[in-house]
Design an enzyme around this catalytic site. Structure first.
Site, PDB file in Angstrom:
ATOM      1  CD1 TRP A  84      -1.450   1.398  -6.040  1.00  0.00           C
ATOM      2  CD2 TRP A  84      -1.846   3.169  -4.724  1.00  0.00           C
ATOM      3  NE1 TRP A  84      -2.482   2.119  -6.595  1.00  0.00           N
ATOM      4  CE2 TRP A  84      -2.747   3.204  -5.812  1.00  0.00           C
ATOM      5  CE3 TRP A  84      -1.914   4.174  -3.768  1.00  0.00           C
ATOM      6  CZ2 TRP A  84      -3.695   4.214  -5.966  1.00  0.00           C
ATOM      7  CZ3 TRP A  84      -2.857   5.171  -3.922  1.00  0.00           C
ATOM      8  CH2 TRP A  84      -3.726   5.183  -5.007  1.00  0.00           C
ATOM      9  CG  HIS A  85       0.425   6.106  -1.467  1.00  0.00           C
ATOM     10  ND1 HIS A  85       0.072   4.992  -0.738  1.00  0.00           N
ATOM     11  CD2 HIS A  85      -0.666   6.905  -1.472  1.00  0.00           C
ATOM     12  CE1 HIS A  85      -1.175   5.133  -0.312  1.00  0.00           C
ATOM     13  NE2 HIS A  85      -1.649   6.273  -0.742  1.00  0.00           N
ATOM     14  N   GLY A  86       4.061   5.357  -4.416  1.00  0.00           N
ATOM     15  CA  GLY A  86       5.237   5.798  -5.157  1.00  0.00           C
ATOM     16  C   GLY A  86       6.468   5.039  -4.696  1.00  0.00           C
TER      17      GLY A  86
ATOM     18  CB  CYS B 255      -0.904  -0.031   1.226  1.00  0.00           C
ATOM     19  SG  CYS B 255      -1.956   1.408   1.366  1.00  0.00           S
TER      20      CYS B 255
ATOM     21  CG  PHE C  32      -0.162   9.300  -4.489  1.00  0.00           C
ATOM     22  CD1 PHE C  32       1.209   9.379  -4.329  1.00  0.00           C
ATOM     23  CD2 PHE C  32      -0.967   9.980  -3.613  1.00  0.00           C
ATOM     24  CE1 PHE C  32       1.754  10.122  -3.298  1.00  0.00           C
ATOM     25  CE2 PHE C  32      -0.428  10.711  -2.571  1.00  0.00           C
ATOM     26  CZ  PHE C  32       0.931  10.790  -2.419  1.00  0.00           C
TER      27      PHE C  32
END
Lengths: 386, 477
Positions: free
Chosen positions: B331-333, B328, B477
């Site tokens: 996923w944001h970077g 998770c 994102f």
């Protein structure tokens, strides 16, 4: 409220009217003024993100309704919240500060992380070397940020502090000096002068001489004289310039000035809520003819820099800026070249394009604003002199 | 195109509403086509090349799912699913992480004869969101849900412009029953109604989101930027900045979600809620039931469950939890700070799970539990906000080591504690700690509320005219 339409209709109607207002007013204005559709530039040529961004920016800036309403909204925000926009930070006692200069002082020095310090030092050293190859010496002058010299006018927390000099500034100066580049330290000049001028009440004395203007990002007439004396003294001490024989006198001149920081807000009603600053400036005049000082294009000393040179020189009262006062100190008419906001790089590029400007010079005094160390308009590329 | 940009608000949105509502409702393909064209135009505004990527991804996934649905053999279906996952995650990894990997390898590539390709950052916008929508669709079909009736339906679902850049990550044929009450996107596509109550709810929600973004989030962003940029902030300054960011990220993102849901309603399509008062959470488990609900439920249903969930014993479920939150974060970077943020949340969740979903401070009164959770989440946001882990730890040290600001940071108060900032911080705190959610408040539009909303919209537009544009945080994102 019985005359109002049902709430759902009222809300949807109000919403649609608001989002349609800008486009509709724009179309109406275009119709009245006989303009063509603004979308044309977007449709010609290959579509690209850059083209779209440019169009979007134009759309926003040219919005008739936004342009009409913006000053009114800004004025309201100023009245209620003392907000002065993105460029100006209100200080104490009516003083204003330029936000990039404040950010320069507050934020850490990114030089080590992104190689900025190296590029500044390389750019300045290369310029010095190219000048030296022509037999021209270079003296560097960093004009301190106003908040460096008057931190207490910005923040109550700085009441006990004489001056705030950023580590990055000190680091760049140290590296330049290690390379044999001469730098005038105006920070200690101003700090010492402030301490002398305001010995009693800890730095906010009403009667004290102020070296920067309250509504402007630049130095005041006493600040100009102080800087000019320090730079001239350094040139004489180094033996790069010999005192001349020109006779100059000083002439008092009353100046009323709306500061550049106030003008940056670009809202007339906000400007008018401040009294223009009124002060005495000293013009440099010929001691015999009383004609105001004029540059000598053929002088062996060329002073280059940004708006810190322009103020009181190309603006009221004239002949009262840094160059004129340096000339008086040196008893020698000087030559100057000014690039507003471009003291770091644009001015070097000008010299690169026009090498004749260096013909016959023996010294270049190069001034730029301290914040340009980080926020120089064109960055810090090496600019070779042809 | 951002929802608060001049181009969207005053040109695209009114234009889209006119085009869409003037398009005949029968046959439904007409309105779907209109929606698709509008969505592609919206995405192309960011970068015209993006539309090609979106179209190619849609075509490929449509074909794979058609082949998967045709087969009844589980092995064959699994193969098509695997192909879809590899392609989608490959695209995501390429556009989202290739830049970072190549940047990391740049010194080596510079030494070699091959300098390596260059990509633009803009190419990544929205990819995380639409990729997750596609993955949920393909997994749902693999699990037995019917595929899209037509290519057009799937294309509209993937490209639906209100959700394209930052979600919510709505599912196609199914709904998250814990969070949604509406029909699935697929079912709604068949009817596409547009009565005035739905329009007024959409307008109300859009206005509330817009006002939150322009009047609060953008100002909070300035506070957070100033504090996080300072060289040596004092303890109070550091906390002030961290709180500002904590408020900003919630208000900004929830504002975007409300605007997206609002626009959806204006077009006659209901989208799931993405937030449910997360600042009132009493622990991390509770927080993740309330925060970015469409993403957390996605991870729960499509990753945590796939990894075995709780079915393989306590130790395995703890490991699954940490894996889910690590991913998770990623996923944001591709940044270590996001990984640290994910692990930080994963560890608190693991701790709560090991205590029967009870926090260490569950004995405190509810208000105190809310306060402690909010402060712990705020500390976590420091990792999220910082550029590097070193920056994050230095900032946290400033928060927890009593000290006065030093050097130029003495002047930080002039940037932080302005009248506007203090007013907005206070308003933000009041807003996030009150229980009524925008979506509930907007359900019933009275005359007084309608007048208030129109007035709020006008004030927000006036404010927009006076400030420079700030994009939504979650666009990156």
């Amino acid at each position: 409220m019985s005359h109002l339409p049902p709430p759902n209709i009222l809300l949807v109607g109000g919403f649609l009217a608001a989002i349609a207002s800008v486009g509709a007013s724009q179309a109406l204005v275009a119709l009245i003024e006989g303009e063509g559709p603004r979308v044309a530039p977007l449709l010609t040529g290959v579509p690209s993100a850059a083209r779209v961004r440019a169009f979007e920016s134009d759309l926003e800036e040219s919005s008739w309704l936004a342009r009409r309403l913006r000053p009114w909204a800004q004025s309201l925000r100023f009245s209620l919240l003392r907000e002065m926009g993105d460029d100006v930070v209100p200080g104490r006692d009516g003083w204003l500060f330029y936000r990039p200069s404040v950010r320069y002082l507050v934020e850490p020095w990114p030089g080590h992380r992104d190689g900025l310090e190296g590029s500044i030092v390389s750019a300045i050293a290369a310029f010095r070397d190219d000048l030296a190859a022509r037999g021209v010496r270079m003296l560097l002058v960093l004009a301190p940020n106003k908040a460096s010299i008057y931190p207490d006018r910005l923040s109550r927390r700085a009441d006990a502090v004489a001056a705030v000099v950023h580590d990055g500034t000190l680091s760049v100066i140290a590296r330049l000096r290690a390379l044999g580049i001469e730098v005038v330290d105006l920070f200690s000049v101003f700090e010492t002068a402030r301490r002398r001028a305001e010995p009693v009440d800890g730095g906010r004395g009403i009667a004290a001489e102020l070296y920067y203007l309250g509504q402007d990002s630049h130095w005041s007439p006493p600040g100009v004289r102080l800087a000019a004396a320090a730079v001239a003294r350094r040139l004489l001490d180094l033996g790069w310039v010999e005192r001349g024989e020109a006779e100059y006198a000083l002439k008092e001149s009353r100046v009323q000035r709306t500061g550049d920081l106030l003008r940056m807000v670009r809202v007339e009603s906000i400007e008018q809520s401040f009294e223009p600053e009124a002060f005495q400036a000293l013009q440099v005049v010929d001691a015999v003819t009383a004609v105001p000082y004029r540059d000598d294009p053929g002088s062996t000393v060329l002073v280059i820099g940004d708006s810190f040179l322009r103020i009181y020189s190309q603006e009221d009262p004239g002949a009262g800026g840094l160059v004129a006062h340096m000339a008086r100190e040196l008893r020698l008419p000087l030559s100057s070249l000014v690039s507003d906001g471009g003291g770091a790089t644009l001015i070097r590029q000008t010299l690169s394009r026009k090498p004749t400007l260096l013909a016959g010079r023996s010294v270049v005094v190069w001034e730029f604003a301290e914040r340009d160390i980080r926020f120089a308009m064109e960055g810090w590329p090496v600019v070779r002199l042809r | 195109m951002s929802f608060t940009s001049h181009a969207f608000l005053f040109y695209f949105l009114p234009g889209a509403l006119v085009v869409y509502h003037l398009t005949p409702r029968r046959p439904p393909a007409l309105r779907k086509t209109a929606l698709l064209v509008l969505s592609y135009f919206f995405y192309a505004w960011l970068d015209p090349r993006l539309v090609l990527l979106l179209l190619a991804t849609t075509v490929v996934n449509h074909r794979l799912v058609v082949w998967m649905a045709r087969s009844s053999a589980e092995r064959v279906r699994a193969r098509w699913l695997a192909a879809s996952l590899i392609i989608n995650l490959g695209v995501l990894a390429f556009f989202k992480y290739a830049v970072f990997i190549l940047e990391a390898l740049d010194p080596l590539l510079q030494l070699s004869a091959f300098p390596g390709p260059r990509f633009e950052i803009a190419l990544r916008a929205g990819i995380s969101f639409f990729t997750f929508k596609i993955i949920s669709y393909t997994i749902d079909v693999h699990r037995g849900e019917p595929p899209a009736r037509s290519f057009l339906d799937l294309a509209v679902y993937i490209a639906f412009f209100p959700q394209l850049l930052s979600g919510p990550i709505q599912r196609f044929g199914t709904i998250d029953r814990k969070a949604e009450r509406a029909a699935s996107f697929a079912a709604q596509l068949e009817s596409l109604p547009g009565a005035v109550p739905r329009l007024s709810f959409g307008a109300a929600l859009f206005i509330l989101g817009f006002a939150k973004k322009v009047l609060l989030a953008d100002v909070l962003g300035k506070v957070a930027d100033a504090a996080f940029s300072a060289a040596a902030p004092g303890t109070f300054d550091a906390w002030f900045g961290a709180l500002a960011y904590s408020l900003q990220i919630y208000i900004d993102f929830s504002a975007y979600s409300e605007m997206a849901i609002g626009v959806g309603h204006l077009l006659g399509l209901e989208c799931p809620r993405n937030f449910n008062a997360p600042c009132l959470a009493t622990g991390f488990t509770d927080f993740w039931r309330r925060w970015h609900i469409s993403l957390s439920s996605w991870f729960r249903d499509y990753l945590y469950v796939a990894l075995g969930g709780n079915r393989k014993g306590a130790a395995r479920s703890y490991l699954n939890l940490v894996i889910v939150f690590l991913l998770c974060g990623l996923w944001h970077g591709a940044r270590w700070t996001f990984v640290a943020w994910g692990i930080y949340h994963g560890l608190f969740l693991l701790l709560e799970r090991s205590r029967g979903r009870r926090t260490l401070y569950a004995v405190l009164p509810r208000a105190a539990q809310v306060a402690v959770t909010f402060l712990l989440v705020t500390v976590g946001w420091v990792f999220f906000r910082s550029e590097t882990l070193t920056d994050a730890f230095l900032y946290i040290a400033a928060m927890f080591t009593p000290k006065e600001p030093a050097g130029g940071s003495l002047l930080l108060d002039s940037l932080l504690y302005t009248r506007t900032h203090l007013l907005v911080m206070a308003s933000g705190l009041l807003l996030v700690f009150q229980p009524v959610q925008a979506a509930d408040w907007a359900q019933k539009v009275t005359r007084a509320r309608a007048v208030l909303l129109v007035f709020l919209f006008c004030i927000s537009i006036l404010t927009l005219f006076t400030q420079s544009f700030r994009s939504f945080l979650y666009f990156q994102f």
